[in-house]
Structures are given as structure tokens and as C-alpha cells.
Design a protein around this motif. Structure first.
Motif, mmCIF file in Angstrom:
data_model
loop_
_atom_site.group_PDB
_atom_site.id
_atom_site.type_symbol
_atom_site.label_atom_id
_atom_site.label_comp_id
_atom_site.label_asym_id
_atom_site.label_seq_id
_atom_site.Cartn_x
_atom_site.Cartn_y
_atom_site.Cartn_z
ATOM 1 N N LYS A 105 -25.006 -55.297 -1.699
ATOM 2 C CA LYS A 105 -26.276 -55.786 -1.161
ATOM 3 C C LYS A 105 -26.133 -56.139 0.317
ATOM 4 O O LYS A 105 -27.011 -55.846 1.115
ATOM 5 N N SER A 153 -28.031 -55.229 -6.539
ATOM 6 C CA SER A 153 -28.633 -56.293 -7.355
ATOM 7 C C SER A 153 -28.362 -56.061 -8.832
ATOM 8 O O SER A 153 -28.049 -56.994 -9.575
ATOM 9 N N HIS A 174 -29.644 -51.527 -2.000
ATOM 10 C CA HIS A 174 -29.822 -52.954 -2.290
ATOM 11 C C HIS A 174 -30.136 -53.146 -3.767
ATOM 12 O O HIS A 174 -29.606 -54.064 -4.412
#
Length: 51
Positions: A38, A16, A12
Motif C-alpha cells: 500500500k 489492502s 493499493h
């Protein structure tokens, strides 16, 4: 369960970062790749129910 959470959190975070780089550079492809990464990193909500 924490063993599974760490790679998901790392993926994740990578997504990002990739999304942010895409926004800063104006590269829509990189931004989209980050968003997709993500989404893939989110844990599945399907599982045993506590009913």
C-alpha cells in the motif's frame, strides 16, 4: 493522469486485501507485505509546483 491512477489504485487494493488476509489469519508477514504494498502504491507527492 488517469492512466497512472488506475494501476496505483489496483496496487493499493491488492495491498489492502493482503493486509486484511494477514490480519484474519494471524500471519504477521502477509500483513506487513500488504502494508508495504500500500505504501509503494501511493503516488509521489513530488512534482511541479503551481507557484
Amino acid at each position: 493522469m488517469t492512466e497512472r491512477a488506475k494501476p496505483t489504485s489496483a496496487e493499493h487494493a491488492k495491498g489492502s486485501l493482503k493486509e486484511a488476509i494477514g490480519k484474519l489469519t494471524g500471519d504477521a508477514r502477509i500483513e506487513a507485505e500488504g502494508k508495504a504494498q500500500k505504501r509503494r502504491a501511493r503516488p509521489s507527492k513530488a512534482g511541479p509546483r503551481g507557484d
